[in-house]
Scaffold this motif. Structure first.
Motif, short mmCIF file in Angstrom:
data_model
loop_
_atom_site.label_atom_id
_atom_site.label_comp_id
_atom_site.label_asym_id
_atom_site.label_seq_id
_atom_site.Cartn_x
_atom_site.Cartn_y
_atom_site.Cartn_z
N VAL A 247 42.60 44.58 36.70
CA VAL A 247 41.58 44.48 37.75
C VAL A 247 40.97 43.09 37.81
O VAL A 247 40.91 42.40 36.80
CB VAL A 247 40.44 45.49 37.51
N GLY A 248 40.51 42.71 38.99
CA GLY A 248 39.67 41.53 39.12
C GLY A 248 40.27 40.41 39.92
O GLY A 248 39.56 39.62 40.51
N GLU A 249 41.57 40.31 39.94
CA GLU A 249 42.24 39.24 40.68
C GLU A 249 43.71 39.64 40.80
O GLU A 249 44.16 40.54 40.09
CB GLU A 249 42.11 37.90 39.95
N PRO A 250 44.44 38.98 41.67
CA PRO A 250 45.86 39.32 41.74
C PRO A 250 46.53 39.03 40.40
O PRO A 250 46.22 38.03 39.75
CB PRO A 250 46.38 38.35 42.82
N ILE A 251 47.39 39.93 39.98
CA ILE A 251 48.11 39.68 38.72
C ILE A 251 49.49 39.13 39.07
O ILE A 251 50.20 39.71 39.90
CB ILE A 251 48.18 40.94 37.82
N VAL B 62 48.60 50.33 36.22
CA VAL B 62 47.85 50.51 37.46
C VAL B 62 47.10 49.22 37.77
O VAL B 62 46.20 48.82 37.04
CB VAL B 62 46.91 51.74 37.42
N ASP B 63 47.53 48.54 38.83
CA ASP B 63 46.86 47.32 39.29
C ASP B 63 45.86 47.81 40.34
O ASP B 63 46.24 48.25 41.41
CB ASP B 63 47.89 46.37 39.89
N THR B 64 44.57 47.74 40.00
CA THR B 64 43.55 48.38 40.82
C THR B 64 42.78 47.36 41.63
O THR B 64 42.12 46.49 41.07
CB THR B 64 42.56 49.15 39.92
N TRP B 65 42.84 47.46 42.94
CA TRP B 65 42.07 46.56 43.80
C TRP B 65 40.80 47.25 44.28
O TRP B 65 40.85 48.37 44.80
CB TRP B 65 42.89 46.11 45.02
N TRP B 66 39.70 46.58 44.09
CA TRP B 66 38.41 47.07 44.60
C TRP B 66 37.38 45.97 44.44
O TRP B 66 37.72 44.85 44.08
CB TRP B 66 37.99 48.38 43.90
N GLN B 67 36.11 46.28 44.74
CA GLN B 67 35.06 45.25 44.74
C GLN B 67 33.72 45.87 44.33
O GLN B 67 33.55 47.08 44.41
CB GLN B 67 34.84 44.72 46.16
N THR B 68 32.77 45.00 44.03
CA THR B 68 31.41 45.46 43.77
C THR B 68 30.95 46.34 44.94
O THR B 68 30.33 47.38 44.75
CB THR B 68 30.46 44.25 43.64
N GLU B 69 31.28 45.91 46.15
CA GLU B 69 30.82 46.62 47.34
C GLU B 69 31.47 47.99 47.49
O GLU B 69 30.87 48.90 48.05
CB GLU B 69 31.16 45.81 48.60
N GLY C 46 36.82 40.78 53.05
CA GLY C 46 36.68 39.39 52.59
C GLY C 46 37.93 38.88 51.90
O GLY C 46 37.97 37.76 51.42
N ASP C 47 38.99 39.72 51.85
CA ASP C 47 40.26 39.30 51.25
C ASP C 47 41.34 39.25 52.33
O ASP C 47 41.32 40.05 53.26
CB ASP C 47 40.74 40.31 50.19
N ALA C 48 42.28 38.35 52.14
CA ALA C 48 43.49 38.39 52.94
C ALA C 48 44.53 39.16 52.15
O ALA C 48 44.51 39.16 50.91
CB ALA C 48 43.97 36.97 53.20
N GLY D 193 44.12 36.66 48.53
CA GLY D 193 42.96 35.90 48.04
C GLY D 193 41.82 36.03 49.02
O GLY D 193 41.93 36.73 50.02
N ARG D 194 40.72 35.33 48.76
CA ARG D 194 39.52 35.46 49.59
C ARG D 194 39.68 34.69 50.90
O ARG D 194 40.37 33.68 50.97
CB ARG D 194 38.31 34.91 48.83
N ILE D 195 38.98 35.18 51.92
CA ILE D 195 38.96 34.45 53.19
C ILE D 195 37.63 33.70 53.37
O ILE D 195 37.40 33.07 54.37
CB ILE D 195 39.18 35.39 54.40
N HIS E 162 35.90 36.45 37.88
CA HIS E 162 34.48 36.43 38.20
C HIS E 162 34.26 35.77 39.55
O HIS E 162 34.74 34.67 39.80
CB HIS E 162 33.69 35.66 37.14
N ARG E 163 33.52 36.43 40.40
CA ARG E 163 33.27 35.91 41.73
C ARG E 163 32.19 34.86 41.71
O ARG E 163 31.11 35.09 41.21
CB ARG E 163 32.79 37.05 42.62
N LEU E 164 32.48 33.69 42.26
CA LEU E 164 31.48 32.64 42.35
C LEU E 164 31.50 32.05 43.75
O LEU E 164 32.55 31.95 44.37
CB LEU E 164 31.81 31.53 41.35
#
Ligand code: WTA
Length: 658
Positions: free
Chosen positions: A399-403, A423-430, A512-514, A527-529, A538-540
């Motif tokens: 989790v957290g970024e593309p592997i 399991v490569d899990t895509w999700w967000q804080t939101e 917010g991701d492409a 990645g992010r748009i 970590h999102r910055l």
């Protein structure tokens, strides 16, 4: 710095070139909780019935009368009219069912060997309930109640879990700040949220050394008049200064507190927590999650994505300060009655085999971590995992970024022994819970793809006009409401709409991701748009780092970009125009950012230049800076105010390189 995969290198290369896919192993699929493919059809034909079936597994003080009210999007109301308490669902009901002696957390201290019995604590459900109730009573005794915000800034300790659940018990809203953030970041998040109380520790242990926390917090408390009390967990015995009447030691206050605390029965839509995350502006966003829907979402996804069974030992290596810790260390696993591991320290302390030693010691069967950590382990070499018996593992998560496929395959072969699904899990804080992921007993995986949406979730890829792209790349959106979706940005309702629901309409969530969708309908996150960079998962926000840099009197202007990085996914590069001489400023500015935001934001490189490429209207052209950093052909620069600046920046970037 190419990560090595000594020993298995040849094998991995073969796998990489065959673009192999991995169906669920037969034995795994047979025993999996979800192994009937019709689960997708059923959930997607009637998502409300599907989510309702999960909500019904929770304990409600009053049943809900309506599953979803989506009459005023994006204002979703889930499980309307229902009342429940999150701490009761995570603790009391398991104890009442006779599982009080079951271990909720095996806590492993960083310095476990030095601490003796105290260094490895098995915290049972009954013990966690006791700690939670006592802490809830401490909160009540100092006047914290329903709707008040409580800050939590702690190391990875069982007390952090009890602090969160203690808030939930009385309806206070927790606002956890990752322990690696600076005191200044804590101040900002406490101020934005009007926090009334802050929980911290005397110090946090890092590689055997106590790093003071309470003394750092003292410096901000004076600037936060609304924070009336500070509760201090004594982790390292460093005897911090305590202000009479304001500061309390956790152990003293809990020892004196009443052991029983009646839970506050919360409306399903009452807030459970806020968690700040970076957005495309300098100011972090306070993501607000509510109670009934959030618990439903994390319960369902944790059960099915991790195929959680009674005899599993589950370990999520994230920090409690991130959403992964909230959803998959605290609420999901506890709501499901899991036995988990919490490890306090670094993966390579005292040696590079620490994680594998922990897996062997506790017989961990499900392990969930981030690609950046996997790549670090890969670099340290196969000999470390090979020293340990990892045969208890049966499922791995990311989790957290593309592997990247190479890390995926290494994880599968070297850690999972070739037998564990990933399991490569895509999700967000939101999103609160996992949105796109394989189900390990059903989904054939492809290294690098998060595969398909969880049952009941609908994801699409749109072009800039809002037309769906069935196969190809575009902008990722979620087109159906789901129970654990963020309800708001704390105190910034307008910003909530603008950020997520304006682009394609009020019922289409802009992620917010492409992403790219392949011929099998599999999703590949690109990645992010926006101006968010992802460093080690970590999102910055680039704006946040820029505004920190220009807050230094020696910096006149700054532009921050993310560049690809072999280990951390992305790394921060800051181009700065100095105020006066720039001599020797690089190191100083790197430390300045680390101190102001936290070490995770420390730029990898600072490039000092006389000017920055700007448009005629004065906008910094970050895209051009990214091209310079990537060594790419720069194309047409005639729209720039001063095209000569580019050559100067190119030269500076090359000269100041390592
Ligand atoms: C990225 C972390 C690719 C993505 C749970 C997302 C991922 C952001 C994955 C959210 C994944 C997270 N594959 N990218 N499996 N998981 N991301 O809020 O860009 O800290 O938008 O939540 O991380 O980060 P956040």
């Amino acid at each position: 710095m190419e990560p090595t995969d000594k020993g298995r290198g040849g094998e991995l290369d073969v796998l990489l070139h065959t673009e192999q896919t991995f169906p669920p192993p037969k034995g795994f699929a047979e025993r999996a909780i979800a192994n009937d493919p019709s689960i997708y059809e059923r959930a997607n034909a009637d998502p409300e019935a599907w989510w309702s079936s999960w909500a019904e597994k929770l304990e409600w003080a009053e049943p809900f009368s309506q599953v979803l009210d989506w009459s005023d999007p994006p204002r979703a109301k889930w499980f309307v009219g229902g009342k429940l308490n999150a701490s009761v669902n995570c603790l009391d009901r398991h104890v009442a069912a006779g599982a009080g002696d079951r271990v909720a957390f095996h806590w492993e201290a960083e310095n476990a060997d030095d601490l003796g019995a105290e260094g490895r604590r098995g915290v049972t459900y009954a013990e966690l309930l006791d700690m939670t109730q006592r802490f809830a009573n401490v909160l009540r005794s100092v006047g914290v109640g329903k709707g008040d915000v409580v800050g939590i800034y702690l190391p990875m300790l069982p007390e952090a879990v009890a602090a969160m659940l203690g808030c939930a018990r009385i309806g206070a809203i927790h606002n956890v700040v990752f322990g690696g953030f600076s005191a200044e970041s804590v101040r900002e998040r406490m101020e934005f949220s009007d926090a009334k109380l802050l929980v911290t520790a005397d110090a946090t242990l890092r590689r055997g050394e106590p790093i003071p926390m309470k003394p750092a917090v003292d410096g901000i408390l004076t600037a936060l008049p609304k924070v009336e009390h500070c509760v201090v967990v004594d982790r390292c015995g460093t005897k911090p200064a305590m202000t009479e009447g304001r500061d309390l030691f956790w152990h003293e206050a809990l020892a004196e507190a009443e052991p029983v605390c009646e839970p506050e029965q919360m409306d399903s839509e009452d807030p459970l927590y806020i968690l700040y995350t970076s957005g495309s502006t300098g100011k972090p966003k306070g993501i607000l999650h509510t109670t009934g829907g959030y618990l439903t979402g994390v319960t369902a996804t944790h059960r099915l994505v991790f195929d959680l069974k009674d005899d599993d030992v589950y370990w999520c290596g994230a920090d409690i300060g991130w959403v992964t810790g909230h959803s998959y260390i605290v609420y999901g696993p506890l709501a499901n009655g899991a036995t988990s591991v919490i490890y306090e320290g670094a993966p390579n302390y005292p040696a590079e085999d620490r994680w594998w030693e922990i897996i062997e010691r506790y017989g961990v069967s499900i392990f969930y971590t981030a690609p950046t950590a996997i790549r670090a382990c890969m670099k340290w070499g196969d000999e470390h995992p090979e020293k340990h018996d990892l045969s208890s593992l049966r499922l791995l998560g990311s989790v957290g970024e593309p592997i990247n496929p190479r890390a995926w395959l290494w994880y599968r072969e070297v850690i999972g022994g070739g037998r564990c699904p990933i399991v490569d899990t895509w999700w967000q804080t939101e999103t609160g819970a996992i949105m796109i992921s394989p189900l390990p007993g059903l989904t054939t995986t492809k290294p690098g793809s998060a595969t398909i949406p969880f049952p009941g979730i609908e994801a699409k890829i749109l072009d800039s006009e809002g037309e769906e792209i069935e196969e190809g790349a575009g902008i990722l959106v979620l087109t159906r409401p789901w129970p654990s979706m963020a309800r708001d940005l704390y105190k910034e309702s307008d910003r909530f709409i603008e950020t997520y629901w304006d682009r394609y309409g009020r019922d289409t969530y802009l992620v917010g991701d492409a992403a790219r969708r392949d011929e099998d309908g599999y999703f590949w996150i690109v990645g992010r748009i926006d101006d968010v960079i992802n460093v080690s998962g970590h999102r910055l926000s680039t704006m946040e780092v820029e505004s920190t840099l220009v807050s230094n009197p020696k910096v006149a202007e700054a532009a921050v970009i993310g560049i690809p990085d072999e280990m951390t996914g992305q790394a921060i590069v800051a181009f700065c125009i100095p105020q006066g001489s720039g001599e020797g400023l690089e190191g100083e500015l790197r430390e300045y950012v680390a101190e102001k935001i936290g070490k995770l934001a420390r730029p990898k490189r600072i490039v000092i230049c006389d000017d920055l490429p700007k448009t005629r209207s004065g906008k910094i052209m970050r895209r051009l800076l990214r091209d310079i950093a990537a060594g790419e052909h720069l194309g047409d620069v005639t729209t720039l105010r001063d095209p000569d600046v580019v050559q100067d920046v190119v030269r500076r970037f090359a000269d100041q390189g390592d």
